[in-house]
Scaffold this active site. Structure first.
Site, PDB file in Angstrom:
ATOM      1  N   TYR A 148      -1.861  -0.568  10.748  1.00  0.00           N
ATOM      2  CA  TYR A 148      -1.944  -0.955   9.333  1.00  0.00           C
ATOM      3  C   TYR A 148      -0.648  -0.623   8.601  1.00  0.00           C
ATOM      4  CZ  TYR A 148      -3.632  -1.142   4.494  1.00  0.00           C
ATOM      5  OH  TYR A 148      -3.785  -1.436   3.157  1.00  0.00           O
ATOM      6  N   SER A 195       0.865  -1.178   0.000  1.00  0.00           N
ATOM      7  CA  SER A 195       0.000   0.000   0.000  1.00  0.00           C
ATOM      8  C   SER A 195       0.899   1.224   0.000  1.00  0.00           C
ATOM      9  CB  SER A 195      -0.884  -0.004   1.255  1.00  0.00           C
ATOM     10  OG  SER A 195      -1.480   1.258   1.482  1.00  0.00           O
ATOM     11  N   LYS A 213       2.421  -2.911   6.934  1.00  0.00           N
ATOM     12  CA  LYS A 213       2.783  -2.739   5.525  1.00  0.00           C
ATOM     13  C   LYS A 213       4.244  -2.314   5.375  1.00  0.00           C
ATOM     14  CE  LYS A 213      -1.177  -3.742   3.531  1.00  0.00           C
ATOM     15  NZ  LYS A 213      -1.319  -4.932   2.660  1.00  0.00           N
TER      16      LYS A 213
END
Length: 294
Positions: free
Chosen positions: A150, A137, A154
């Site tokens: 998150y 991402s 990542k």
């Protein structure tokens, strides 16, 4: 370019129930690959099952499921051309307020699960000189407020991908990272619902500190997703990474992702803080406030 030999190759796509994973599975099947599509429920299996798509029940955090997938691949005479690590969840909350159980859950799904599947399938990929495609991402490079867990997972996936690429490139296996921006999938809606649930558990003091921030970020997620790539368009980038003969180490998906990746390195950390804070303020509901960054 697709050749007839692709009908004799396997591809594993995790997180293929909906969204980008389902679109990737469909496009790869259309191009002639046999796709083992990882789904978590039988109802999802019925939805994705199609010519060239074989659903497999797969929770990447379940060691039994991962072992069964590895056995399924090992028993197939067709070579494993690629593993697409796409499964993921989005959990947004301020660092102070997110319970450690949630931090661990995010890392189990968004990092450790991918490592488990990769470890299980690497012997097959080494035999076939295949490739690993890790779906990261823009959050794997730049972490916005409430994205600590998150983005942390990542960021780690990006690092693991770099390390793995340098380990297996001499052995003929390619490792590619795809970094999408906004994509019109259900993950953002689920993320907003989770963020609201977590916000409801904050103490009154935490709610005073972060309530406006959470609301603004939810609005930003919703608008960013609505204006993002379609799952089919995002899947085209993944399919390119799977099929091109000499893939790059990284691909962005979407104009927003490409813009962030180009502009980010040009800005100091403090300048980027101010840019992101200003963008959040544009989405702040009336009557709310949150701390000014920078």
């Amino acid at each position: 370019m697709t050749t007839s030999s692709e009908a004799e190759k396997l591809i594993v796509v995790t997180g293929a129930s909906t969204g980008m994973g389902a679109s990737t599975a469909r496009e790869l099947a259309r191009r002639g690959f046999h796709v083992l599509a990882g789904v978590r429920r039988e109802s999802d299996a019925d939805t994705v099952r199609a010519a060239g798509i074989e659903p497999v029940i797969l929770d990447i955090t379940d060691s039994g499921h991962v072992e069964a997938l590895a056995a399924r691949v090992a028993d197939d005479p067709r070579p494993l051309h690629a593993l697409v690590n796409n499964a993921g969840i989005q959990v947004n909350a301020p660092v102070e307020t997110l319970p450690l159980t949630e931090w661990r859950r995010v890392f189990e799904v968004n990092l450790f699960g991918h490592i488990a599947v990769t470890q299980a399938l690497l012997p097959a990929l080494l035999r076939s000189k295949g490739r690993v495609i890790n779906i990261s991402s823009v959050g794997g490079k730049y972490a916005m407020a409430t994205y600590g867990a998150y983005a942390g997972a990542k960021f780690a996936l990006e690092a693991v991908s770099d390390s793995l690429r340098r380990e297996v490139a001499p052995l003929g296996v390619q490792v590619v990272v795809v970094e999408p921006g906004g994509v019109r999938t259900k993950i953002a809606a689920r993320g907003i619902a989770t963020a609201n649930d977590l916000a409801a558990r904050m103490t009154p003091e935490q709610a005073e500190r972060y309530g406006g921030l959470v609301l603004a970020n939810n609005e930003l997620m919703a608008t960013g997703t609505a204006s993002g790539l379609t799952p089919d368009a995002a899947a085209q980038v993944v399919v390119k990474a799977v099929t091109i003969r000499r893939p790059r180490a990284r691909y962005t998906a979407g104009r927003d992702a490409a813009l962030i990746m180009r502009l980010g390195p040009m800005l100091s950390d403090r300048m980027l803080d101010r840019v992101l804070a200003a963008n959040l303020r544009r989405h702040r509901p009336k009557g709310t406030a949150f701390a000014h960054a920078g």
